[in-house]
Design a protein around this motif. Structure first.
Motif, PDB file in Angstrom:
ATOM      1  N   CYS A  72       0.838  -1.193   0.000  1.00 45.55           N
ATOM      2  CA  CYS A  72       0.000   0.000   0.000  1.00 45.55           C
ATOM      3  C   CYS A  72       0.881   1.254   0.000  1.00 45.55           C
ATOM      4  CB  CYS A  72      -0.915   0.015   1.217  1.00 45.55           C
ATOM      5  SG  CYS A  72      -2.076  -1.358   1.271  1.00 45.55           S
ATOM      6  N   GLN A  73       0.423   2.282  -0.680  1.00 47.00           N
ATOM      7  CA  GLN A  73       1.145   3.558  -0.745  1.00 47.00           C
ATOM      8  C   GLN A  73       0.438   4.535   0.198  1.00 47.00           C
ATOM      9  OE1 GLN A  73       3.301   6.167  -0.691  1.00 47.00           O
ATOM     10  NE2 GLN A  73       4.151   5.026  -2.429  1.00 47.00           N
ATOM     11  N   MET A  74       0.988   4.695   1.400  1.00 46.50           N
ATOM     12  CA  MET A  74       0.326   5.507   2.413  1.00 46.50           C
ATOM     13  C   MET A  74       0.715   6.983   2.357  1.00 46.50           C
ATOM     14  SD  MET A  74      -1.551   3.172   3.507  1.00 46.50           S
ATOM     15  CE  MET A  74      -2.396   4.027   4.835  1.00 46.50           C
ATOM     16  N   ALA A  75       1.690   7.338   1.547  1.00 43.67           N
ATOM     17  CA  ALA A  75       2.075   8.742   1.365  1.00 43.67           C
ATOM     18  C   ALA A  75       2.076   9.044  -0.130  1.00 43.67           C
ATOM     19  CB  ALA A  75       3.441   9.005   1.986  1.00 43.67           C
ATOM     20  N   PRO A  76       0.902   9.081  -0.746  1.00 42.29           N
ATOM     21  CA  PRO A  76       0.832   9.153  -2.208  1.00 42.29           C
ATOM     22  C   PRO A  76       1.228  10.517  -2.771  1.00 42.29           C
ATOM     23  CG  PRO A  76      -1.359   9.327  -1.265  1.00 42.29           C
ATOM     24  CD  PRO A  76      -0.427   9.014  -0.121  1.00 42.29           C
ATOM     25  N   HIS A  77       1.835  10.458  -3.948  1.00 42.21           N
ATOM     26  CA  HIS A  77       2.129  11.641  -4.744  1.00 42.21           C
ATOM     27  C   HIS A  77       1.067  11.752  -5.845  1.00 42.21           C
ATOM     28  CE1 HIS A  77       5.929  12.192  -2.715  1.00 42.21           C
ATOM     29  NE2 HIS A  77       6.243  10.927  -2.949  1.00 42.21           N
ATOM     30  N   PRO A  78       1.048  12.883  -6.548  1.00 37.81           N
ATOM     31  CA  PRO A  78       0.076  13.016  -7.637  1.00 37.81           C
ATOM     32  C   PRO A  78       0.118  11.868  -8.645  1.00 37.81           C
ATOM     33  CG  PRO A  78       0.981  15.166  -7.122  1.00 37.81           C
ATOM     34  CD  PRO A  78       1.738  14.175  -6.282  1.00 37.81           C
ATOM     35  N   ALA A  79       1.292  11.323  -8.908  1.00 35.42           N
ATOM     36  CA  ALA A  79       1.385  10.222  -9.870  1.00 35.42           C
ATOM     37  C   ALA A  79       0.620   8.996  -9.391  1.00 35.42           C
ATOM     38  CB  ALA A  79       2.854   9.871 -10.131  1.00 35.42           C
ATOM     39  N   HIS A  80       0.686   8.704  -8.086  1.00 36.16           N
ATOM     40  CA  HIS A  80      -0.083   7.585  -7.547  1.00 36.16           C
ATOM     41  C   HIS A  80      -1.583   7.872  -7.650  1.00 36.16           C
ATOM     42  CE1 HIS A  80       3.786   7.289  -5.173  1.00 36.16           C
ATOM     43  NE2 HIS A  80       3.716   6.086  -5.731  1.00 36.16           N
ATOM     44  N   CYS A  81      -1.964   9.099  -7.345  1.00 33.36           N
ATOM     45  CA  CYS A  81      -3.379   9.472  -7.398  1.00 33.36           C
ATOM     46  C   CYS A  81      -3.924   9.354  -8.813  1.00 33.36           C
ATOM     47  CB  CYS A  81      -3.562  10.891  -6.864  1.00 33.36           C
ATOM     48  SG  CYS A  81      -3.174  11.058  -5.102  1.00 33.36           S
ATOM     49  N   ALA A  82      -3.106   9.718  -9.792  1.00 38.04           N
ATOM     50  CA  ALA A  82      -3.541   9.593 -11.179  1.00 38.04           C
ATOM     51  C   ALA A  82      -3.787   8.134 -11.546  1.00 38.04           C
ATOM     52  CB  ALA A  82      -2.499  10.215 -12.108  1.00 38.04           C
ATOM     53  N   GLU A  83      -2.917   7.241 -11.105  1.00 30.09           N
ATOM     54  CA  GLU A  83      -3.123   5.816 -11.364  1.00 30.09           C
ATOM     55  C   GLU A  83      -4.444   5.340 -10.761  1.00 30.09           C
ATOM     56  OE1 GLU A  83      -0.917   3.190 -12.805  1.00 30.09           O
ATOM     57  OE2 GLU A  83      -0.378   5.039 -13.851  1.00 30.09           O
ATOM     58  N   VAL A  84      -4.722   5.787  -9.544  1.00 29.21           N
ATOM     59  CA  VAL A  84      -5.955   5.380  -8.876  1.00 29.21           C
ATOM     60  C   VAL A  84      -7.175   5.934  -9.609  1.00 29.21           C
ATOM     61  CG1 VAL A  84      -7.297   5.648  -6.743  1.00 29.21           C
ATOM     62  CG2 VAL A  84      -4.869   5.087  -6.625  1.00 29.21           C
ATOM     63  N   GLY A  85      -7.125   7.195 -10.008  1.00 30.64           N
ATOM     64  CA  GLY A  85      -8.261   7.799 -10.699  1.00 30.64           C
ATOM     65  C   GLY A  85      -8.588   7.097 -12.002  1.00 30.64           C
ATOM     66  N   ALA A  86      -7.568   6.785 -12.790  1.00 35.11           N
ATOM     67  CA  ALA A  86      -7.799   6.121 -14.072  1.00 35.11           C
ATOM     68  C   ALA A  86      -8.367   4.721 -13.865  1.00 35.11           C
ATOM     69  CB  ALA A  86      -6.495   6.060 -14.864  1.00 35.11           C
ATOM     70  N   MET A  87      -7.831   3.972 -12.903  1.00 33.63           N
ATOM     71  CA  MET A  87      -8.317   2.610 -12.677  1.00 33.63           C
ATOM     72  C   MET A  87      -9.732   2.631 -12.099  1.00 33.63           C
ATOM     73  SD  MET A  87      -7.521  -0.580 -13.140  1.00 33.63           S
ATOM     74  CE  MET A  87      -5.723  -0.615 -13.288  1.00 33.63           C
ATOM     75  N   LEU A  88     -10.040   3.631 -11.277  1.00 28.26           N
ATOM     76  CA  LEU A  88     -11.395   3.727 -10.730  1.00 28.26           C
ATOM     77  C   LEU A  88     -12.409   3.970 -11.840  1.00 28.26           C
ATOM     78  CD1 LEU A  88     -13.257   3.759  -8.282  1.00 28.26           C
ATOM     79  CD2 LEU A  88     -12.737   6.205  -8.002  1.00 28.26           C
TER      80      LEU A  88
END
Length: 317
Positions: A108-124
């Motif tokens: 799990c990535q508990m200190a996310p950067h914008p790049a992690h958030c972008a991955e999550v948004g696209a997969m969601l």
């Protein structure tokens, strides 16, 4: 995830022979989460997660397990539930429903950067589109009806200021839920609990969403709001981080753009997402169940987030 029903290696050795996983080598309880009993299960043919369901029954569980399989088969990174030798995704362990799913790689990535958030948004967004034709319909069991049931239970535990906030927000959300814009929002099966501890990364590569056991049919926007309220905030204040919000929502939009009604409903839905988890944390904190390896989450965290969403502007979409 937690451990309410203890299981030993001896307990599982014979039980696991119904799955094509080989001999069980190790079993370790998982401490995070609050709903079910979960274990890392190592076997000769791979790494898995064993879940014993503490609240959900055999009648409800096919929705979650078949939804996971449905979206995984359509390219969404998610665990695959294993069928036993009788072709069933569920079995009985210590008198309760249980399943085995593949274990995702990474952490799990508990200190996310914008790049992690972008991955999550696209997969969601891909998850929402992949689940749109899922044939089983089951409501979000932690939606407005549950909020109405839970509010009077937790109110006595709150100080006057907290009681006032909860009553006022419930009034606001009930009015929002009757609006024409709300009823036009796109909806379908959602994850409904896509926190940082329910997503795995291998470096910057997203390897999967897991813990679908709060999923249900609701507005897609609610799912995005719940996700943003965890992935895109300052942990101390609950304030939104504009850079991470833009990254997550922008990546979601690139796959599935918001409708005009969704854009207009963004702030009320961020409040709804905060309210839902404030209520559940209040309930779990003040009315805890007995469990091994369980630490209830602080309800004050989502009270702060809710107050922030009410008082402060949200980053424009």
């Amino acid at each position: 995830m937690a451990v309410f029903t203890p299981v030993t290696l001896d307990d599982i050795a014979q039980w696991a022979t119904q799955y094509d996983i080989g001999r069980v080598l190790a079993l370790k309880g998982i401490s995070s989460g609050i709903e079910n009993s979960n274990f890392f299960l190592s076997a000769e043919r791979g790494e898995y997660v064993l879940t014993i369901f503490e609240k959900l029954g055999f009648d409800q569980l096919p929705f979650y397990l078949k939804l996971m399989r449905h979206v995984a088969e359509r390219g969404v990174a998610a665990p695959l539930p294993l069928a036993n030798r009788d072709g069933e995704l569920l079995a009985t362990l210590h008198g309760k429903p249980a399943c085995v799913v593949t274990r995702l790689e990474g952490a799990c990535q508990m200190a996310p950067h914008p790049a992690h958030c972008a991955e999550v948004g696209a997969m969601l967004a891909r998850l929402h589109l992949a689940a749109a034709d899922f044939p089983i319909r089951q409501p979000n069991l932690r939606g407005l009806d549950w909020w109405n049931e839970t509010t009077p239970v937790v109110l006595p535990y709150l100080p006057d200021a907290g009681q006032h906030l909860l009553r006022a927000e419930m009034h606001f959300q009930e009015a929002f839920a009757t609006s024409e814009a709300y009823h036009r929002l796109p909806r379908g099966p959602i994850h409904a609990d896509l926190f940082r501890n329910n997503v795995m990364f291998d470096g910057k590569r997203l390897t999967g969403f897991f813990d679908f056991y709060f999923a249900g049919v609701d507005t897609w926007l609610f799912d995005v709001a719940v996700t943003v309220n965890d992935w895109c905030i300052d942990e101390t204040s609950g304030a939104l981080d504009p850079a991470r919000v833009r990254a997550l929502v922008g990546a979601y939009h690139a796959v599935r753009p918001f409708t005009d009604d969704e854009s207009a409903s963004w702030r009320p839905m961020l409040r709804a997402g905060a309210l839902r988890f404030w209520l559940s944390r209040l309930y779990d904190f003040h009315l805890p169940r007995d469990a091994q390896m369980l630490t209830p989450h602080d309800p004050g965290h989502f009270e702060r987030i809710l107050r922030e969403r009410i008082a402060k502007p949200v980053p424009p979409l």
